[in-house]
Design an enzyme around this catalytic site. Structure first.
Site: not given
Ligand SMILES: Cc1cc2nc3c(=O)[nH]c(=O)nc-3n(C[C@H](O)[C@H](O)[C@H](O)COP(=O)(O)O)c2cc1C
Ligand SMILES: Cc1cc2nc3c(=O)[nH]c(=O)nc-3n(C[C@H](O)[C@H](O)[C@H](O)COP(=O)(O)OP(=O)(O)OC[C@H]3O[C@@H](n4cnc5c(N)ncnc54)[C@H](O)[C@@H]3O)c2cc1C
Ligand SMILES: Cc1cc2nc3c(=O)[nH]c(=O)nc-3n(C[C@H](O)[C@H](O)[C@H](O)COP(=O)(O)OP(=O)(O)OC[C@H]3O[C@@H](n4cnc5c(N)ncnc54)[C@H](O)[C@@H]3O)c2cc1C
Ligand SMILES: Cc1cc2nc3c(=O)[nH]c(=O)nc-3n(C[C@H](O)[C@H](O)[C@H](O)COP(=O)(O)O)c2cc1C
Ligand code: FES
Ligand code: FES
Lengths: 314, 254, 314, 254
Positions: C130, C192, C217
């Site tokens: 994170c 992540n 995104g």
């Molecule tokens: C608002 C938000 C909160 C997130 N919270 C966590 C989290 O608590 N733990 C975690 O491992 N990843 C967290 N992520 C990361 C997502 O799980 C993911 O790895 C990342 O957003 C990339 O994928 P995407 O482009 O489809 O969103 C978060 C992402 C977003 C956008």
């Protein structure tokens, strides 16, 4: 009228806007569509000792808000540059910065030495960060020792402005920034493209011939800003901010984050006069906001006192 | 080449999924030659990010026409009709077909949307007093556009119009059955077709100019994004956008 | 009907589509808008031992084709999760994967031990990546030794599926992948978010309270694909591909690049049933293309034999 | 809450830069309460990426209305008129104003686009038999919308309509000059205004409900993106989208 000039090492730029290497040809290629005399400077396509063919097609893929390229440093070589391109560049009233790419420390030195003997070059930008070649490129740019070593060697060869162009594809860009600053670089150009790839899922083939390429454009602006901010906190030498800059507002974000100047890359493909519009826009912004010197904007990000910035990456 | 904002006059479907867009662009219209293209920003924002290249289909006084298939976001936006804002266009770009040279009969070979440059080419060739044969290949009859073209023979994949098979096969048969006086081939279409055509032209000893496509970032020679392998010269690659899009069929490796 | 099931360690998923941690609440928050029974699994919001408030506002900024977040792992804590959320999750016919975040190796172990005593959890995803917290997060995730150490310690505590969620903000993700594979992780979740920032140039303030945040995104999809490809070449354990997946085509790209399963993150905010549509879309794709088992797609990228992939990053 | 595709019936400018958009959304219209919002995908692609939240302005049979300023890309797209495709909307979202409680006179205070929820609120309060006073603040007179509202007093920054100054100052004066029976304040507007209003309500001992804004990624409680600091309870933050948008003025730290 605000004073837009900025200084990077011994080099004074009339304004902080340059065109980025590889995104504006050798500098004089599109006179009908742009007036380079109104920007701070031109960074040439990366030059190597011998001409390079570059990578096979396809070299370009569009992605969401960005593009991937795998040009592979295709260029005419420093000799032809000196013979056929430099004379034209000398006529421009703007700083000419020769970008150098190489596959060995010696090649960097040799190309720079050749250019150093020429009239009309105001500085160098050293590309140790191209993701699209097998030798040099990222294998140099992800190694802080080699990056510092290249800086040290080149520093001895020129009193002119020496910029080291770093890659964002590292854990701590500040480590690299400190390394090159310690070896006497005059400035740091940040960022080169981010490693990325795209797949044609119908054919199950990579969309770029080399599988991976370099991501640029608005999509990477947030990443570039964070890297510039990190580097600017780490070193005192000027940072030249690059990455997804499309308009004056974007340029201002980079200046505020700590960049002394900026480069416009991908935006040139969409609008070859984007950099000129940004240079004009910065002037208007300063005038409208009573900023006498554009450099007073540099590094003025106001961070809330009650919040400790997350700097785990530093 | 110049960059300007030009009003879209109309957009309409002229054949199955093929749209014709008319642009009021006097400055480009007065300069453009057959085989050149326009690089169009389909929407004023970062998606689509890059311009989209389109051959000039026809010139109509101060207006220029392009034709296109809806294949992705950019063409979907263009097909959705004239927007209030004018389009940001760079053009004319690229070299042009060599219509003035030492030949008598022009053989135009188009595959799919490769018909795009043919009307302007036809007009130029007519002005140059050449005899014209046009060969058009398409998936099926609904996708055939023949306007502004001369002496058209058609081949379709499904045989729903003209002969069944590829347009190169059709041309091969015709060349076998007839004899042309100092012919020259001009072509535009998908790469496999161009490859087959170049081979045929080579066999038959007919000079041949091909208009190539490539993904492009800039369209104006500043990104090095559109290489095509060439056999001559010291460099391995030429740039489709700047050194082409028209190349001698003998010169390129497709 | 194609067989969509995939296996990750001891865990069998009915299809390779999961919702990503932090982007779907605790899993049962939007029953009106989604049917989690049709996807392979739910990854919960990161859970820590004690509840965490998270970062001050603003936590969200939209960028070109993406968004930045700085949530700071706001969560109800593992105790409340067990008491108030887990009972509801048990009713779903889908794999429940508890994501754990912590600021010390001990905390990871303690949270996992607590969860291990519960019914209804099918696996764990360990967030060592994170970018928005001061302790743990990237300071762990950018250190291969600590990352491997956390894996080793946790591996001893559970026979269930153990996924390590890695950060893209490192030079060589393959190094981390090999490390966690060597310590017995069952799979690797990648990526992540990417560190990024945005500035309000009018106010000269950061748009996120913590200055930098995590980019997610469509903008990051090319980056995520390249990281997945890199990791898949480096290790034999399954990769769970994450980053900018919005539709079936995107999911296919990740499978072809080498991911055994995928997670849908940001897309949930725009369409809470995005993951369900993708799961259905994968089925249709396999049927239409005579693919009997979705897992036959995994790692099927065809790379031209005449081209040596640029792997300077490996 | 539900997700659906709803047709845009009309978009028109009703005051200086303020647009009213009408949506045919029977399923939401039958459920919505004053203070709730819709989360709208302004365009079917990744730019804008996220939905955009808008308060429900009015209900008109099966139709719902929203009003908005053009401030960025999303609102620019909405203002450009009904598109052929229906809009992807999630709603109704958030809690609602507490119109049923133990009070007699309702004091509605709106700053700028904070008027958005007031027409529906007015209708609900009227049905509940409350007496209504409405205070509207705006930059200037051209930006005042009064339709569907009752007993309106206006303050403008430039004095071009109503009294010059802030709407909170205006309310303060009115409260000083008149006496209301068991009043309750309902407000929506910029945070500085809400902060001042909450202080005034506190001083005057009047209960006060505030509808808050926050950047939002999801609008439905799954991203934790929209915190507001609260004084009560074990947690430091509540979520604007799920626990609000309406909060007791005493409860939140603005
Ligand atoms: C608002 C938000 C909160 C997130 N919270 C966590 C989290 O608590 N733990 C975690 O491992 N990843 C967290 N992520 C990361 C997502 O799980 C993911 O790895 C990342 O957003 C990339 O994928 P995407 O482009 O489809 O969103 C978060 C992402 C977003 C956008
Ligand atoms: C010189 C030139 C002339 C062309 N003339 C015509 C024409 O007259 N009529 C016509 O219908 N099409 C023509 N094309 C192809 C046309 O440019 C593409 O169909 C169009 O760019 C697709 O854009 P999109 O956003 O709809 O599709 P998307 O698939 O969403 O585009 C994604 C990316 O791929 C590129 N791309 C997609 N298809 C092609 C293609 N075939 N060639 C090169 N790049 C492509 C786009 O430019 C864009 O960068 C021409 C291409 C070139 C290079
Ligand atoms: C619950 C709620 C109800 C709202 N109701 C209304 C209304 O009835 N009428 C109205 O005109 N506006 C309303 N707003 C503000 C409205 O959502 C923004 O003006 C709109 O999102 C701007 O989008 P844009 O793309 O035009 O602007 P951009 O500035 O391009 O948006 C960029 C990003 O910032 C966010 N953003 C911008 N302004 C705001 C804001 N004021 N509050 C929260 N996020 C913002 C956007 O959602 C987007 O994510 C409301 C906001 C919330 C949270
Ligand atoms: C097509 C293309 C070619 C590039 N070639 C070079 C190059 O030769 N040398 C170099 O240092 N950087 C090169 N770059 C990187 C750019 O100079 C710039 O660092 C990067 O694109 C990020 O900026 P942008 O997002 O504004 O494009 C190239 C970028 C692109 C898109
Ligand atoms: S497209 Fe840029 S050089 Fe041809
Ligand atoms: S906007 Fe996602 S939780 Fe409120």
């Amino acid at each position: 009228m605000a004073n837009l000039s900025v200084r990077i090492g011994s080099l004074k730029l009339k304004n902080p806007v340059l065109v980025a290497s590889g995104t504006f040809g050798y500098g004089g290629d599109v006179p009908d569509l742009s007036d380079v005399n109104t920007i701070g400077g031109i960074v040439t396509k990366s030059l190597s000792m011998k001409p390079r063919d570059g990578n096979p097609p396809d070299r370009i893929v569009e992605t969401a808000g960005g593009m991937l390229n795998s040009i592979g440093l295709a260029n005419i070589g420093v000799h032809e540059f000196i013979k056929n391109k430099l004379p034209g560049l000398r006529k421009f009233d703007t700083a000419i910065i020769a970008n150098i790419a190489a596959s060995s420390v010696e090649e960097y030195c040799d190309v720079l030495t050749l250019l150093e003997a020429q009239e009309g070059i105001h500085g160098y930008e050293i590309n140790v960060s191209c993701p699209n070649v097998k030798e040099g490129g990222l294998s140099f740019g992800t190694d802080p020792v080699i990056t510092a070593e290249i800086t040290r060697r080149l520093r001895k060869l020129t009193p002119k402005c020496l910029l080291m162009k770093l890659t964002p594809n590292v854990t701590h860009v500040s480590e690299f920034a400190r390394g090159v600053a310690g070896e006497g670089a005059d400035g740091i150009s940040l960022i080169n493209t981010v490693v990325g790839m795209a797949i044609d899922h119908r054919r199950r083939t990579p969309k770029l011939s080399t599988v991976t390429g370099g991501l640029s454009g608005p999509a990477i602006k947030p990443i570039a800003l964070a890297k510039v901010y990190e580097a600017a906190l780490a070193v005192k030498i000027p940072i030249i901010g690059i990455g997804g800059i499309m308009n004056t507002g974007d340029a201002l974000e980079f200046l505020i984050a700590g960049a002394t100047a900026i480069q416009v890359g991908t935006a040139n493909f969409i609008d070859p006069s984007a950099s000129m519009k940004i240079a004009a826009g910065l002037g208007e912004y300063c005038d409208a906001n009573n900023i006498a010197n554009v450099k007073d904007l540099v590094g003025t990000l106001k961070v809330r006192a009650d919040i400790s910035v997350v700097k785990s990456w530093l | 080449m110049r960059q300007g904002f030009y009003r879209v006059e109309s957009v309409r479907e002229i054949a199955g999924n093929i749209h014709l867009l008319s642009l009021h662009a006097p400055q480009i219209a007065s300069a453009v030659r057959a085989g050149q293209f326009l690089n169009i920003k389909t929407r004023d924002m970062y998606l689509p990010l890059l311009r989209r290249p389109f051959s000039v289909y026809n010139r109509n006084g101060d207006s220029l026409e392009i034709i296109f298939n809806v294949v992705g976001l950019g063409t979907r936006i263009l097909a959705s009709g004239p927007s209030r804002e004018p389009l940001d266009v760079i053009g004319p770009l690229g070299n042009a077909f060599g219509t003035g040279g030492d030949f008598e009969e022009a053989v135009l070979v188009a595959g799919g949307l490769g018909i795009a440059p043919m009307p302007m080419l036809t007009a130029e060739l007519k002005r140059a007093g050449k005899k014209i044969h046009t060969y058009i290949g398409a998936r099926n009859g609904s996708q055939i556009v023949r306007e502004h073209m001369e002496n058209v023979s058609v081949a379709t994949d499904d045989g729903s119009a003209g002969s069944r098979g590829t347009v190169v096969d059709l041309l091969r048969t015709h060349l076998g059955n007839s004899s042309m006086t100092r012919p020259k081939i001009f072509s535009c279409g998908p790469t496999p077709m161009l490859r087959a055509l170049a081979a045929l032209a080579d066999e038959a000893g007919i000079p041949c100019e091909l208009s190539l496509e490539s993904p492009m970032a800039c369209g104006i020679g500043i990104c090095q994004g559109c290489p095509v392998e060439v056999k001559d010269g010291p460099r391995k690659y030429a740039l489709v956008c700047r050194d082409g899009t028209v190349f001698d069929g003998k010169r390129v490796v497709l």
